[in-house]
Motif scaffolding. Structure first.
Motif, PDB file in Angstrom:
ATOM      1  N   SER A  22       0.803  -1.211   0.000  1.00  0.00           N
ATOM      2  CA  SER A  22       0.000   0.000   0.000  1.00  0.00           C
ATOM      3  C   SER A  22       0.845   1.274   0.000  1.00  0.00           C
ATOM      4  CB  SER A  22      -0.937   0.015   1.211  1.00  0.00           C
ATOM      5  OG  SER A  22      -0.177   0.061   2.402  1.00  0.00           O
ATOM      6  N   GLU A  23       2.145   1.148   0.214  1.00  0.00           N
ATOM      7  CA  GLU A  23       3.020   2.310   0.226  1.00  0.00           C
ATOM      8  C   GLU A  23       3.309   2.784  -1.186  1.00  0.00           C
ATOM      9  OE1 GLU A  23       6.600   1.556   2.339  1.00  0.00           O
ATOM     10  OE2 GLU A  23       5.552   0.970   4.158  1.00  0.00           O
ATOM     11  N   GLN A  24       3.642   4.062  -1.273  1.00  0.00           N
ATOM     12  CA  GLN A  24       4.034   4.617  -2.555  1.00  0.00           C
ATOM     13  C   GLN A  24       5.555   4.600  -2.672  1.00  0.00           C
ATOM     14  OE1 GLN A  24       2.317   8.548  -2.512  1.00  0.00           O
ATOM     15  NE2 GLN A  24       0.539   7.834  -3.645  1.00  0.00           N
ATOM     16  N   GLU A  25       6.015   4.403  -3.894  1.00  0.00           N
ATOM     17  CA  GLU A  25       7.444   4.536  -4.174  1.00  0.00           C
ATOM     18  C   GLU A  25       7.758   6.021  -4.239  1.00  0.00           C
ATOM     19  OE1 GLU A  25       9.883   2.296  -4.644  1.00  0.00           O
ATOM     20  OE2 GLU A  25       8.556   0.590  -4.344  1.00  0.00           O
ATOM     21  N   VAL A  26       8.875   6.422  -3.691  1.00  0.00           N
ATOM     22  CA  VAL A  26       9.288   7.818  -3.710  1.00  0.00           C
ATOM     23  C   VAL A  26      10.655   7.909  -4.367  1.00  0.00           C
ATOM     24  CG1 VAL A  26       9.858   9.835  -2.308  1.00  0.00           C
ATOM     25  CG2 VAL A  26       7.992   8.325  -1.609  1.00  0.00           C
ATOM     26  N   VAL A  27      10.769   8.796  -5.350  1.00  0.00           N
ATOM     27  CA  VAL A  27      12.033   9.060  -6.020  1.00  0.00           C
ATOM     28  C   VAL A  27      12.307  10.553  -5.889  1.00  0.00           C
ATOM     29  CG1 VAL A  27      13.258   9.055  -8.220  1.00  0.00           C
ATOM     30  CG2 VAL A  27      11.693   7.189  -7.663  1.00  0.00           C
ATOM     31  N   GLN A  28      13.518  10.890  -5.513  1.00  0.00           N
ATOM     32  CA  GLN A  28      13.905  12.289  -5.341  1.00  0.00           C
ATOM     33  C   GLN A  28      15.002  12.621  -6.343  1.00  0.00           C
ATOM     34  OE1 GLN A  28      14.410  13.674  -1.286  1.00  0.00           O
ATOM     35  NE2 GLN A  28      16.328  14.626  -1.887  1.00  0.00           N
ATOM     36  N   ILE A  29      14.771  13.653  -7.146  1.00  0.00           N
ATOM     37  CA  ILE A  29      15.756  14.114  -8.116  1.00  0.00           C
ATOM     38  C   ILE A  29      16.247  15.468  -7.634  1.00  0.00           C
ATOM     39  CG2 ILE A  29      16.163  14.824 -10.505  1.00  0.00           C
ATOM     40  CD1 ILE A  29      13.236  12.674 -10.014  1.00  0.00           C
ATOM     41  N   THR A  30      17.555  15.628  -7.518  1.00  0.00           N
ATOM     42  CA  THR A  30      18.149  16.857  -7.001  1.00  0.00           C
ATOM     43  C   THR A  30      19.044  17.476  -8.065  1.00  0.00           C
ATOM     44  OG1 THR A  30      18.158  15.887  -4.790  1.00  0.00           O
ATOM     45  CG2 THR A  30      19.522  17.835  -5.129  1.00  0.00           C
ATOM     46  N   VAL A  31      18.888  18.788  -8.253  1.00  0.00           N
ATOM     47  CA  VAL A  31      19.754  19.533  -9.170  1.00  0.00           C
ATOM     48  C   VAL A  31      20.528  20.537  -8.326  1.00  0.00           C
ATOM     49  CG1 VAL A  31      19.843  21.027 -11.187  1.00  0.00           C
ATOM     50  CG2 VAL A  31      18.086  19.268 -11.043  1.00  0.00           C
ATOM     51  N   VAL A  32      21.852  20.509  -8.445  1.00  0.00           N
ATOM     52  CA  VAL A  32      22.720  21.391  -7.665  1.00  0.00           C
ATOM     53  C   VAL A  32      23.642  22.121  -8.622  1.00  0.00           C
ATOM     54  CG1 VAL A  32      24.456  21.512  -5.835  1.00  0.00           C
ATOM     55  CG2 VAL A  32      22.704  19.719  -5.771  1.00  0.00           C
ATOM     56  N   GLY A  33      23.759  23.431  -8.449  1.00  0.00           N
ATOM     57  CA  GLY A  33      24.667  24.220  -9.266  1.00  0.00           C
ATOM     58  C   GLY A  33      24.400  25.699  -9.078  1.00  0.00           C
ATOM     59  N   SER A  34      24.907  26.499  -9.978  1.00  0.00           N
ATOM     60  CA  SER A  34      24.614  27.928  -9.903  1.00  0.00           C
ATOM     61  C   SER A  34      23.119  28.124 -10.122  1.00  0.00           C
ATOM     62  CB  SER A  34      25.401  28.691 -10.972  1.00  0.00           C
ATOM     63  OG  SER A  34      24.885  28.396 -12.263  1.00  0.00           O
ATOM     64  N   ARG A  35      22.586  29.219  -9.630  1.00  0.00           N
ATOM     65  CA  ARG A  35      21.153  29.477  -9.785  1.00  0.00           C
ATOM     66  C   ARG A  35      20.750  29.423 -11.261  1.00  0.00           C
ATOM     67  NH1 ARG A  35      17.197  31.407  -6.653  1.00  0.00           N
ATOM     68  NH2 ARG A  35      15.473  32.488  -7.656  1.00  0.00           N
ATOM     69  N   LYS A  36      21.553  30.043 -12.116  1.00  0.00           N
ATOM     70  CA  LYS A  36      21.258  30.061 -13.551  1.00  0.00           C
ATOM     71  C   LYS A  36      21.241  28.642 -14.126  1.00  0.00           C
ATOM     72  CE  LYS A  36      22.912  31.770 -17.949  1.00  0.00           C
ATOM     73  NZ  LYS A  36      24.011  32.313 -18.705  1.00  0.00           N
ATOM     74  N   ALA A  37      22.241  27.832 -13.783  1.00  0.00           N
ATOM     75  CA  ALA A  37      22.331  26.470 -14.321  1.00  0.00           C
ATOM     76  C   ALA A  37      21.178  25.596 -13.833  1.00  0.00           C
ATOM     77  CB  ALA A  37      23.667  25.842 -13.949  1.00  0.00           C
ATOM     78  N   VAL A  38      20.806  25.750 -12.563  1.00  0.00           N
ATOM     79  CA  VAL A  38      19.701  24.958 -12.019  1.00  0.00           C
ATOM     80  C   VAL A  38      18.399  25.315 -12.720  1.00  0.00           C
ATOM     81  CG1 VAL A  38      18.295  24.601  -9.944  1.00  0.00           C
ATOM     82  CG2 VAL A  38      20.788  24.482  -9.796  1.00  0.00           C
ATOM     83  N   LEU A  39      18.138  26.613 -12.872  1.00  0.00           N
ATOM     84  CA  LEU A  39      16.895  27.032 -13.530  1.00  0.00           C
ATOM     85  C   LEU A  39      16.872  26.618 -15.002  1.00  0.00           C
ATOM     86  CD1 LEU A  39      16.363  30.539 -11.886  1.00  0.00           C
ATOM     87  CD2 LEU A  39      15.204  28.376 -11.352  1.00  0.00           C
ATOM     88  N   GLU A  40      18.006  26.707 -15.679  1.00  0.00           N
ATOM     89  CA  GLU A  40      18.077  26.260 -17.078  1.00  0.00           C
ATOM     90  C   GLU A  40      17.808  24.767 -17.183  1.00  0.00           C
ATOM     91  OE1 GLU A  40      21.832  27.441 -18.718  1.00  0.00           O
ATOM     92  OE2 GLU A  40      21.263  29.548 -18.858  1.00  0.00           O
ATOM     93  N   THR A  41      18.341  23.988 -16.258  1.00  0.00           N
ATOM     94  CA  THR A  41      18.128  22.538 -16.261  1.00  0.00           C
ATOM     95  C   THR A  41      16.657  22.205 -16.032  1.00  0.00           C
ATOM     96  OG1 THR A  41      20.385  22.140 -15.493  1.00  0.00           O
ATOM     97  CG2 THR A  41      18.768  20.360 -15.146  1.00  0.00           C
ATOM     98  N   ILE A  42      16.029  22.883 -15.076  1.00  0.00           N
ATOM     99  CA  ILE A  42      14.606  22.659 -14.798  1.00  0.00           C
ATOM    100  C   ILE A  42      13.769  23.000 -16.027  1.00  0.00           C
ATOM    101  CG2 ILE A  42      12.650  23.537 -13.447  1.00  0.00           C
ATOM    102  CD1 ILE A  42      14.645  23.722 -11.060  1.00  0.00           C
ATOM    103  N   HIS A  43      14.084  24.105 -16.700  1.00  0.00           N
ATOM    104  CA  HIS A  43      13.328  24.484 -17.901  1.00  0.00           C
ATOM    105  C   HIS A  43      13.575  23.513 -19.052  1.00  0.00           C
ATOM    106  CE1 HIS A  43      12.827  28.376 -15.763  1.00  0.00           C
ATOM    107  NE2 HIS A  43      11.617  28.238 -16.298  1.00  0.00           N
TER     108      HIS A  43
END
Length: 79
Positions: A22-43
């Motif tokens: 009954s439990e849900q699987e949880v996956v965590q994705i983390t992006v670390v870097g300069s603010r610009k690089a993180v936002l570009e990666t997310i976009h």
């Protein structure tokens, strides 16, 4: 090919844990870097259809000076 990324059938099921089904699987994705690089990666991931921009946590101070972290948490039912 590295063997550590292949599924281990012995570890994928927990037959003695009745709550596991009954439990849900949880996956965590983390992006670390300069603010610009993180936002570009997310976009970029958004344009590829991976996740909506709003699904990511707001950028937080990272482990090193000048870095930020943003996290995406995915939950899904057990297959």
């Amino acid at each position: 090919m590295s063997q550590e990324f292949l599924p281990d059938d012995n570890l994928s099921e927990r037959p003695n844990d009745k709550s596991a089904a009954s439990e849900q699987e949880v996956v965590q994705i983390t992006v670390v870097g300069s603010r610009k690089a993180v936002l570009e990666t997310i976009h970029t991931l958004y344009r590829l259809g991976f996740a909506a921009v709003g699904d990511w946590s707001p950028p937080q101070r990272g482990p090193k000076l000048g870095q930020v972290i943003s996290v995406l948490i995915r939950r899904s039912g057990k297959a």
